[in-house]
Enzyme design. Structure first.
Site, short mmCIF file in Angstrom:
data_model
loop_
_atom_site.label_atom_id
_atom_site.label_comp_id
_atom_site.label_asym_id
_atom_site.label_seq_id
_atom_site.Cartn_x
_atom_site.Cartn_y
_atom_site.Cartn_z
N SER B 51 0.84 -1.21 0.00
CA SER B 51 0.00 0.00 0.00
C SER B 51 0.87 1.26 0.00
O SER B 51 0.39 2.34 -0.31
CB SER B 51 -0.94 0.00 1.21
OG SER B 51 -0.20 0.13 2.40
N HIS B 52 2.14 1.14 0.37
CA HIS B 52 3.07 2.26 0.24
C HIS B 52 4.10 2.01 -0.86
O HIS B 52 5.13 2.66 -0.90
CB HIS B 52 3.80 2.52 1.58
CG HIS B 52 2.91 3.18 2.58
ND1 HIS B 52 2.18 2.45 3.49
CD2 HIS B 52 2.61 4.47 2.80
CE1 HIS B 52 1.46 3.30 4.24
NE2 HIS B 52 1.71 4.52 3.84
N ASP B 193 -8.45 -0.90 5.39
CA ASP B 193 -8.83 -2.27 5.77
C ASP B 193 -10.35 -2.39 5.92
O ASP B 193 -10.93 -3.42 5.56
CB ASP B 193 -8.14 -2.68 7.08
CG ASP B 193 -6.67 -2.98 6.86
OD1 ASP B 193 -6.36 -3.71 5.90
OD2 ASP B 193 -5.83 -2.47 7.62
#
Lengths: 341, 341
Positions: B51-52, B193
């Site tokens: 996600s990064h 999430d």
């Protein structure tokens, strides 16, 4: 207005301070140590934090009787670096060492913008909010933490290793308001609370501790024989570990495991260091200080506006009550203290 | 050795960096901004923080397209005080501003013992561990935090006010070992999430959030429309509030509520500041540095010895794997990036 129970002794804070100082002097502490300890236990009593109030004097006395604290320790202040002051407490309680270091910390924070106070070799039972509040009274932002004794297992672990490692933070507020201030243990609960459950033979809530085999347990005695858990799972465990590091090895002092080993079964207060960080909003913000501190106030307003509480509100309310009504000591504690004085 | 799935594109980190830079330049970022962003997303991809990782490039591009970030921002470094460096990111992403401030922060920490870096006016999606790890690589202890968007209710509250407010800490370790490092959100869970649960129409666990009426809910959509909760109850809420204050008003920048208001419904990355503190063990410990850093190692040994994990272990393992195997990008992401390059 609340009524004292018939077994309570009512007295003014000033009278309580006279009694506290008399006990400490009579039991062998020197004038400076007695004065600093008195200020701390009176602040605790004033805010109805009874476990850090006059009751603690019994612990001070027993710690001295056990030879675990130096009654006439003279803290030594060392100018460690432009942004660091170290105070060697010389085996005394932490309070006088903090008082010796605070003016230097404040000066450094105002000069540098941010500064650290490392207290070494102190016997520790202080509530950190007292120290952090003293920092906010100087217009500074404060952060304090220390290890304790190794009573807490790391997340995923089975044995005690970390301390209950409190973290406290204070933010000065305008218009004579008390600071935004929190002071919490990184353990799920204080060890003393589990002791209360044990005495009352009640099961403790889930998530507070594990037994000596590392299994989750709601049996207070089994958890006291095993380990507490941190609050907030692996995040709380990470925070507690951070505190071990920055208020232990970083300042040249003991971790909670080393503190417990040093106690060697005597049951004394933890002996270790403490790290305190102060930041000066004036240096961060210059002319815009007032403007941005008001924006902090907007955050507090928005919290209160949704009926959430700010931390320490209960303590500040007790403080107001004490101002009006004085304090109420259990008679047996009062008599015990008079006897020791 | 793990096998790439058939829909994955395998490439070396160096090739991935070439692709990332090409995308950013082509989409309008200048060379310095592109370089700093590339370093960050490559570090995320390398450590399997997808996600990064490269996926974030899509977000960088859409943020630019929405006019919410300055593509050629030149960070301005201000020597605010002996212990404070400020970097005005000038509306660019935070990464280049951090890189501009880091050498000054390190110099100040080595001179003063403790120093702060305040980054202002940046668009923020950075994983703080990247920055904290860079601090530990200089032999310093690092602490970093920032607000985000107001998605989280304070403990006891009913409405979003706080950000997911991450806190990261890094401690340098000897012998070429990666640092002790944690980086966690003070919300119970990341908003992304909960979005996954919503898409899969699964109930979320208790304690993650409340609905728009302030009632606890396990309905992902209702919580996205209401508010997340913090981790660890009132303690996590207090920490998140501290981060609002010290990485908001204290550094003359926005709180999470102000950041969300600034976004004005555009769905962009948060726009705010960041506070980073560095401490130099050398200044705290002098000649005893080596001795006490070893005592920190004893703490880590004791954690691992009881089968508990150190934070970041999974990330470091992924890093080793990437060194051997390269990375594996989903084919559709790879094709999308090639198209943008």
């Amino acid at each position: 207005m609340s009524q004292p129970s018939p077994t309570m002794h009512r007295m003014t804070l000033d009278d309580a301070a006279v009694l506290a100082r008399a006990v400490l002097i009579r039991q062998g502490f020197n004038a400076e140590q007695s004065q600093a300890l008195t200020r701390a236990v009176i602040a605790g009593e004033r805010d109805a934090c009874h476990s850090h109030g006059l009751y603690r004097l019994l612990n001070c006395v027993s710690t001295l009787a056990a030879g675990k604290v130096v009654a006439d320790a003279q803290p030594e202040v060392h100018d460690q670096a432009p942004g660091i002051v170290r105070v060697d407490a010389k085996g005394g309680f932490s309070q006088l060492a903090f008082e010796a270091g605070l003016p230097v910390l404040a000066t450094k924070a105002r000069e540098q913008g941010i500064a650290a106070l490392a207290i070494n070799h102190c016997v520790h039972f202080s509530a950190l909010w007292i120290e952090v509040e003293a920092i906010t009274e100087l217009g500074l932002v404060g952060l304090a933490c220390n290890p304790s004794h190794a009573w807490v297992a790391p997340a995923g672990g089975t044995r005690p290793l970390l301390g209950t490692n409190p973290l406290a933070f204070g933010w000065p507020r305008p218009d004579g308001q008390p600071p935004y201030l929190f002071d919490f243990a990184t353990s799920a609960i204080a060890r003393g609370d589990i002791e209360l459950y044990r005495r009352e033979q009640r099961p403790i809530p889930e998530g507070w501790g594990i037994d000596r085999h590392g299994q989750p347990s709601q049996d207070a005695a089994a958890v006291l024989d095993g380990a507490l858990l941190t609050f907030g799972g692996h995040k709380g465990s990470a925070l507690a570990t951070m505190i071990e590091l920055i208020a232990g090895p970083l300042i040249g002092d003991l971790t909670s495991a080393e503190s417990l080993a040093h106690d060697d079964g005597a049951g004394g207060s933890p002996y270790h260091g403490e790290l305190i960080i102060a930041m000066d909003p004036e240096r961060f913000l210059g002319d815009t200080r007032e403007h941005y501190m008001r924006r902090g106030e907007a955050l507090f307003d928005a919290i209160i506006d949704q009926d959430a509480r700010l931390p320490s509100q209960r303590r500040y309310a007790a403080r107001e009550r004490t101002r009006r009504e004085g304090i109420h000591l259990p008679d047996h504690l009062y008599r015990e203290l008079v006897e020791l004085s």
